[in-house]
Design an enzyme around this catalytic site. Structure first.
Site, PDB file in Angstrom:
ATOM      1  N   ASP A  71       0.849  -1.189   0.000  1.00  0.00           N
ATOM      2  CA  ASP A  71       0.000   0.000   0.000  1.00  0.00           C
ATOM      3  C   ASP A  71       0.889   1.244   0.000  1.00  0.00           C
ATOM      4  OD1 ASP A  71      -2.954   1.001   0.541  1.00  0.00           O
ATOM      5  OD2 ASP A  71      -1.630   2.209   1.797  1.00  0.00           O
ATOM      6  N   ILE A  72       0.526   2.234  -0.816  1.00  0.00           N
ATOM      7  CA  ILE A  72       1.281   3.486  -0.861  1.00  0.00           C
ATOM      8  C   ILE A  72       0.852   4.339   0.324  1.00  0.00           C
ATOM      9  CG2 ILE A  72       1.843   5.536  -2.207  1.00  0.00           C
ATOM     10  CD1 ILE A  72       1.002   4.005  -4.706  1.00  0.00           C
ATOM     11  N   GLU A  92      -4.699   2.064  -4.487  1.00  0.00           N
ATOM     12  CA  GLU A  92      -3.250   2.239  -4.391  1.00  0.00           C
ATOM     13  C   GLU A  92      -2.578   1.010  -3.806  1.00  0.00           C
ATOM     14  OE1 GLU A  92      -4.954   4.315  -0.667  1.00  0.00           O
ATOM     15  OE2 GLU A  92      -5.515   4.099  -2.759  1.00  0.00           O
TER      16      GLU A  92
END
Length: 353
Positions: free
Chosen positions: A224-225, A267
Site C-alpha cells: 500500500d502506498i 493504491e
C-alpha cells in the site's frame, strides 16, 4: 446511409481502408499489365480503358489516404462495374472480367450497415445476372482468339484468387489481433498495465495449485502506498496517476520474470512469489521498500514527492486458499501502517493463529 452512420463505420474499420489502399495499388498494377496485353490482342478500346482505370485507382488511393473513404469507394465501384461490363461486352463473358464484381460481396458487408448492404448486394446480383444474360444472347463486339480468351480468363481468375487470398489472410490477422487485444484489455489494469485483480486472482490460484502439487513454498506481498490520498490532494489526481504508473514499473524491476504482480485496489498492489518462503519474501519486500523510499521522483515527475510503502508478507500454509493467504497479508499490512508506515511486516501461519 446517413453521414453519422458512415462516419461511425469509417472509424470502426481503419484496417479495412488501409487494405483498400493496398488493393488500389494491386489493381493499378494489373491494369498497367492489361494495357500491353490488349494492345497486343488487337483490342485498343480495352487497352485505353485500362489507362483510365489506373488514373481512377490512383485517385482512389489518394482519397483513402486522406480518409475521403466515400470518394475512394465510389471511384473503385465505378471502375470495377464499368470495366467488368466493357470487358464482358467487348471480348465476351468467358474473359472472366465479371470475377472482379464478386470482390464487392465482402466489401459491402464491411463498409455498410446491414440494411444498406442487403440492398447493395441485391443490386450487385441483378447486375451480375444481367451481364451473364447479355453474354448468352449477344456475341462479343471485339472477339479475340479462343486461346487468347482462355489466357485472359486464367489471368483474371488468378488475380481475383490472389486478392481474395490476401483479404482472407488479412481477415485472419485482424481477428487474431483483435482477439489478443481484447484478452489484454480484459486482463490488464488500464492505468498501470499490470494484471488486473480478476486476472491476477486466476493466475495466483493456478500457482497455489502448482505449489501444493510439488510441495513448493509460495508467498505473497500486499503493498500500500503511504498517504496516497495526500499526494492526490496536494499534487492532483493526474500526478497521482503518474505515481501509480511509475511505481508499477519500479516494482516490476525488483521482481523475477515469473513473479506475478497486479493492481489489487486503488493504491494497493499484490505480488505472488512462486517457490519463495516467507523469509526470502520479506527480504524482497524490504529491498523494494528501500528502493522506493530512496527513489528520486523529481527527476521523473518534476515534483518533490515522498513516496513510501507499507508491505504485508505471508506464506502459503497447508491446504490454504488464496483468500486466506491474502487475508493474512492484509493483517500484516495493517500492522505496518499502524506501526508508523514505511515498513515491512510478515505473518506466518503460526503467528496469525
Amino acid at each position: 446511409m446517413s453521414s453519422m452512420e458512415r462516419t461511425t463505420l469509417n472509424r470502426q474499420r481503419p484496417q479495412f481502408w488501409r487494405v483498400a489502399r493496398r488493393c488500389c495499388q494491386i489493381a493499378a498494377t494489373v491494369d498497367i499489365a492489361f494495357f500491353g496485353i490488349f494492345l497486343a490482342l488487337g483490342s485498343p478500346i480495352l487497352a485505353w480503358v485500362n489507362v483510365v482505370s489506373v488514373a481512377m485507382y490512383a485517385w482512389a488511393f489518394y482519397a483513402f489516404g486522406r480518409r475521403q473513404n466515400a470518394l475512394g469507394t465510389w471511384l473503385v465501384w465505378t471502375e470495377v462495374v464499368v470495366h467488368a461490363a466493357l470487358g464482358s461486352i467487348l471480348i465476351g463473358w468467358d474473359s472472366g472480367f465479371h470475377y472482379y464484381l464478386l470482390m464487392f460481396i465482402p466489401a459491402l458487408a464491411v463498409t455498410m450497415s446491414a440494411r444498406y448492404a442487403i440492398v447493395a448486394l441485391s443490386l450487385l446480383w441483378l447486375y451480375y445476372v444481367g451481364l451473364y444474360a447479355a453474354g448468352l444472347y449477344f456475341p462479343p463486339v471485339q472477339p479475340i482468339s479462343a486461346e487468347a480468351l482462355i489466357g485472359v480468363n486464367i489471368f483474371n481468375l488468378s488475380i481475383v484468387f490472389a486478392m481474395f487470398s490476401y483479404l482472407g489472410f488479412f481477415y485472419v490477422r485482424t481477428v487474431s489481433s483483435a482477439s489478443r487485444e481484447l484478452n489484454r484489455l480484459a486482463s490488464t489494469d488500464s492505468l498501470t498495465l499490470l494484471h488486473n485483480r480478476r486476472h491476477l486472482t486466476e493466475l495466483a490460484e493456478a500457482e497455489i495449485t502448482r505449489a501444493e502439487r510439488y510441495n513448493k513454498p509460495l508467498s505473497v506481498l500486499l503493498i500500500d502506498i503511504d498517504h496516497f490520498k495526500l499526494i492526490n490532494d496536494i499534487f492532483g489526481h493526474p500526478k497521482g496517476d503518474q505515481v501509480l504508473q511509475h511505481l508499477a514499473k519500479l516494482i516490476r524491476l525488483e521482481l523475477r520474470q515469473h513473479d506475478l504482480v497486479g493492481r489489487w485496489g486503488g493504491e494497493e498492489f499484490l505480488i505472488v512469489l512462486p517457490e519463495t518462503d516467507i523469509l526470502t519474501a520479506e527480504q524482497v519486500a524490504e529491498r523494494m521498500r528501500v528502493a522506493i523510499n530512496g527513489y528520486n521522483w523529481r527527476d521523473n515527475l518534476k515534483k518533490d514527492l515522498s513516496v513510501t510503502l507499507s508491505i504485508g508478507v505471508s506464506e502459503l500454509g497447508p491446504n490454504e486458499t488464496l483468500n486466506r493467504i491474502i487475508s493474512r497479508a492484509d493483517k500484516a499490512l495493517y500492522i505496518s501502517k499502524s506501526s508508523g508506515r514505511n515498513r515491512v511486516t510478515k505473518l506466518n501461519t503460526e503467528t496469525s493463529l
